[in-house]
Design a protein around this motif. Structure first.
Motif, PDB file in Angstrom:
ATOM      1  N   ALA A  66      -0.133 -12.070   2.961  1.00 14.49           N
ATOM      2  CA  ALA A  66      -0.066 -11.759   4.235  1.00 14.49           C
ATOM      3  C   ALA A  66       0.391 -10.413   4.297  1.00 14.49           C
ATOM      4  N   PRO A  67      -0.295  -9.577   5.559  1.00 13.29           N
ATOM      5  CA  PRO A  67       0.195  -8.284   5.534  1.00 13.29           C
ATOM      6  C   PRO A  67       1.639  -8.075   5.551  1.00 13.29           C
ATOM      7  N   ALA A  68       2.280  -6.893   5.507  1.00 12.75           N
ATOM      8  CA  ALA A  68       3.614  -6.596   5.483  1.00 12.75           C
ATOM      9  C   ALA A  68       3.882  -6.301   6.914  1.00 12.75           C
ATOM     10  N   THR A  69       4.803  -6.698   7.708  1.00 11.53           N
ATOM     11  CA  THR A  69       5.062  -6.161   9.075  1.00 11.53           C
ATOM     12  C   THR A  69       6.182  -5.261   9.226  1.00 11.53           C
ATOM     13  N   ARG A  70       6.601  -4.863   8.250  1.00  9.86           N
ATOM     14  CA  ARG A  70       7.952  -3.945   8.223  1.00  9.86           C
ATOM     15  C   ARG A  70       7.643  -2.765   7.027  1.00  9.86           C
ATOM     16  N   LEU A  71       7.590  -1.697   7.584  1.00  7.10           N
ATOM     17  CA  LEU A  71       7.255  -0.300   6.912  1.00  7.10           C
ATOM     18  C   LEU A  71       8.150  -0.157   5.814  1.00  7.10           C
ATOM     19  N   GLY A  72       9.426  -0.589   5.662  1.00  4.97           N
ATOM     20  CA  GLY A  72      10.604  -0.528   4.668  1.00  4.97           C
ATOM     21  C   GLY A  72      10.038  -1.497   3.527  1.00  4.97           C
ATOM     22  N   ALA A  73       9.311  -2.596   3.722  1.00  4.73           N
ATOM     23  CA  ALA A  73       9.174  -3.538   2.759  1.00  4.73           C
ATOM     24  C   ALA A  73       8.056  -3.026   1.894  1.00  4.73           C
ATOM     25  N   LEU A  74       7.044  -2.084   2.377  1.00  2.68           N
ATOM     26  CA  LEU A  74       6.068  -1.718   1.696  1.00  2.68           C
ATOM     27  C   LEU A  74       6.464  -0.241   0.700  1.00  2.68           C
ATOM     28  N   ALA A  75       7.630   0.516   1.333  1.00  2.68           N
ATOM     29  CA  ALA A  75       8.325   1.516   0.621  1.00  2.68           C
ATOM     30  C   ALA A  75       9.067   0.949  -0.519  1.00  2.68           C
ATOM     31  N   ASP A  76       9.646  -0.246  -0.396  1.00  7.39           N
ATOM     32  CA  ASP A  76      10.484  -0.959  -1.203  1.00  7.39           C
ATOM     33  C   ASP A  76       9.546  -1.283  -2.584  1.00  7.39           C
ATOM     34  N   ALA A  77       8.434  -2.031  -2.150  1.00  4.48           N
ATOM     35  CA  ALA A  77       7.745  -2.524  -3.364  1.00  4.48           C
ATOM     36  C   ALA A  77       7.105  -1.392  -4.156  1.00  4.48           C
ATOM     37  N   VAL A  78       6.604  -0.153  -3.383  1.00  7.34           N
ATOM     38  CA  VAL A  78       5.768   0.961  -4.041  1.00  7.34           C
ATOM     39  C   VAL A  78       6.892   1.865  -4.766  1.00  7.34           C
ATOM     40  N   SER A  79       8.032   1.889  -4.412  1.00  7.72           N
ATOM     41  CA  SER A  79       9.022   2.511  -5.094  1.00  7.72           C
ATOM     42  C   SER A  79       9.345   1.995  -6.575  1.00  7.72           C
ATOM     43  N   VAL A  80       9.473   0.548  -6.412  1.00  5.97           N
ATOM     44  CA  VAL A  80       9.698  -0.247  -7.886  1.00  5.97           C
ATOM     45  C   VAL A  80       8.783   0.313  -8.716  1.00  5.97           C
ATOM     46  N   VAL A  81       7.386   0.072  -8.206  1.00  8.29           N
ATOM     47  CA  VAL A  81       6.213   0.401  -9.099  1.00  8.29           C
ATOM     48  C   VAL A  81       6.308   1.770  -9.626  1.00  8.29           C
ATOM     49  N   LEU A  82       6.697   2.791  -8.560  1.00  6.14           N
ATOM     50  CA  LEU A  82       6.569   4.041  -9.109  1.00  6.14           C
ATOM     51  C   LEU A  82       7.666   4.686  -9.841  1.00  6.14           C
ATOM     52  N   ALA A  83       8.624   3.675  -9.994  1.00  2.87           N
ATOM     53  CA  ALA A  83      10.021   4.035 -10.702  1.00  2.87           C
ATOM     54  C   ALA A  83       9.646   4.253 -12.389  1.00  2.87           C
ATOM     55  N   ALA A  84       8.430   3.708 -12.687  1.00  7.63           N
ATOM     56  CA  ALA A  84       8.205   3.765 -14.043  1.00  7.63           C
ATOM     57  C   ALA A  84       7.510   5.069 -14.260  1.00  7.63           C
ATOM     58  N   GLU A  85       6.996   5.961 -13.256  1.00  9.35           N
ATOM     59  CA  GLU A  85       6.256   6.995 -13.524  1.00  9.35           C
ATOM     60  C   GLU A  85       7.121   8.137 -13.828  1.00  9.35           C
ATOM     61  N   THR A  86       7.768   8.320 -14.834  1.00 10.77           N
ATOM     62  CA  THR A  86       8.790   9.433 -15.300  1.00 10.77           C
ATOM     63  C   THR A  86       8.269  10.469 -16.136  1.00 10.77           C
ATOM     64  N   GLY A  87       6.953  10.185 -16.660  1.00  8.35           N
ATOM     65  CA  GLY A  87       6.423  11.170 -17.726  1.00  8.35           C
ATOM     66  C   GLY A  87       5.736  12.461 -17.212  1.00  8.35           C
ATOM     67  N   ARG A  88       5.576  12.603 -15.834  1.00  7.29           N
ATOM     68  CA  ARG A  88       4.796  13.781 -15.224  1.00  7.29           C
ATOM     69  C   ARG A  88       5.021  13.854 -13.692  1.00  7.29           C
ATOM     70  N   PRO A  89       4.837  15.137 -13.254  1.00  8.78           N
ATOM     71  CA  PRO A  89       5.371  15.282 -12.147  1.00  8.78           C
ATOM     72  C   PRO A  89       4.519  14.474 -11.094  1.00  8.78           C
ATOM     73  N   LEU A  90       5.153  13.812  -9.998  1.00  5.93           N
ATOM     74  CA  LEU A  90       4.729  13.175  -8.990  1.00  5.93           C
ATOM     75  C   LEU A  90       4.605  13.675  -7.745  1.00  5.93           C
ATOM     76  N   VAL A  91       3.535  13.464  -6.980  1.00  3.83           N
ATOM     77  CA  VAL A  91       3.355  13.995  -5.787  1.00  3.83           C
ATOM     78  C   VAL A  91       2.679  12.728  -4.798  1.00  3.83           C
ATOM     79  N   LEU A  92       3.514  12.748  -3.567  1.00  9.29           N
ATOM     80  CA  LEU A  92       3.094  11.753  -2.815  1.00  9.29           C
ATOM     81  C   LEU A  92       2.366  12.163  -1.715  1.00  9.29           C
ATOM     82  N   TYR A  93       1.266  11.456  -1.158  1.00 11.50           N
ATOM     83  CA  TYR A  93       0.390  11.924  -0.072  1.00 11.50           C
ATOM     84  C   TYR A  93       0.135  10.740   0.673  1.00 11.50           C
ATOM     85  N   GLY A  94       0.264  10.709   1.979  1.00 13.69           N
ATOM     86  CA  GLY A  94       0.016   9.811   3.073  1.00 13.69           C
ATOM     87  C   GLY A  94      -0.714  10.212   4.333  1.00 13.69           C
TER      88      GLY A  94
END
Length: 263
Positions: A66-94
């Motif tokens: 089911a598609p997400a209908t709340r933007l915060g739910a998408l940000a919650d999920a992606v931030s958990v995934v990216l929390a493991a990306e600590t070994g190099r500089p992270l840039v976000l682009y949307g």
């Protein structure tokens, strides 16, 4: 570890090999868009930047969800995934809706996972978070939603006229617009510690310069605004120039000089 890997594979797509020790650029699609929208840009940047594209639920290989209908739910999920990306500089682009998802993801990383906080945020084709969004596209009938997509000139008209294509894309598009149009920026949100770079199309009727300038309110670091010829999807019609701008920004975000004056 297996659970973390499974979530990364669910949410992030890699289309080209990139340097293991360079910066990581994570790209967030527009409403109705998918990770594949960034495949050409990945090819442009992969020589010096590792590129990942976010795949929202409800489309392509995630079409059974089911598609997400709340933007915060998408940000919650992606931030958990990216929390493991600590070994190099992270840039976000949307781009477009993806700009707001990227912004909210940056806030969550900074607050909850500071070791993975981004060194820079780039947004394109989007008004700032504090600008109200009241179009109500997600409440329209199917023809009304399709008409909104058609106005943006980002999808071939013959595809929008195909009943099978319409049936396939409409649930995700409607869900994305609901997420976008119900989004409200937190009035007490902290400013980002990283710089914010804004790219807009000079003929984009969806993004005013005034609304784009208000992105400056989201950062305590550097801010830049650049215009490109074209409408809402100038990122496709002028992709080489956009790739060059992203390259410049990534270099500035990751340099040892004062990033407060990056642009």
């Amino acid at each position: 570890m297996q659970a973390v890997t499974a979530q990364r594979e669910l949410w992030l797509r890699q289309y080209h090999p990139g340097p293991d020790d360079g910066p990581l650029l994570v790209c967030f699609p527009h409403a109705g868009g998918s990770a594949t929208a960034f495949r050409p840009l990945s090819a442009d940047l992969s020589a010096h930047t590792a590129v990942r594209a976010v795949q929202y639920p409800g489309r392509q290989d995630r079409h059974t969800e089911a598609p997400a209908t709340r933007l915060g739910a998408l940000a919650d999920a992606v931030s958990v995934v990216l929390a493991a990306e600590t070994g190099r500089p992270l840039v976000l682009y949307g781009h477009s809706m993806g700009a707001l998802v990227a912004y909210e993801t940056a806030l969550r990383l900074q607050d909850r996972y500071p070791a993975a906080a981004p060194v820079g945020l780039v947004v394109s084709g989007a008004q700032a978070p504090g600008v109200p969004r009241t179009d109500g596209v997600h409440r329209r009938d199917d023809d009304g939603v399709i008409e909104e997509i058609r106005k943006l000139n980002g999808t071939a008209p013959e595809l929008l006229a195909d009943p099978d294509v319409r049936a396939m894309i409409l649930p995700a598009v409607r869900g994305d617009y609901e997420a976008l149009e119900t989004y409200r920026a937190r009035p007490d949100a902290p400013r980002l510690d990283c710089p914010v770079s804004v790219l807009i199309g000079t003929e984009d009727t969806q993004t005013t310069q005034e609304g784009a300038l208000r992105w400056q309110e989201t950062t305590a670091a550097g801010f830049g605004l650049r215009g490109f010829p074209g409408g809402h999807f100038f990122t496709e019609s002028h992709r080489p120039q956009v790739a060059a701008a992203l390259t410049d920004d990534i270099r500035s975000f990751t340099s040892e000089t004062d990033i407060r004056s990056f642009r």
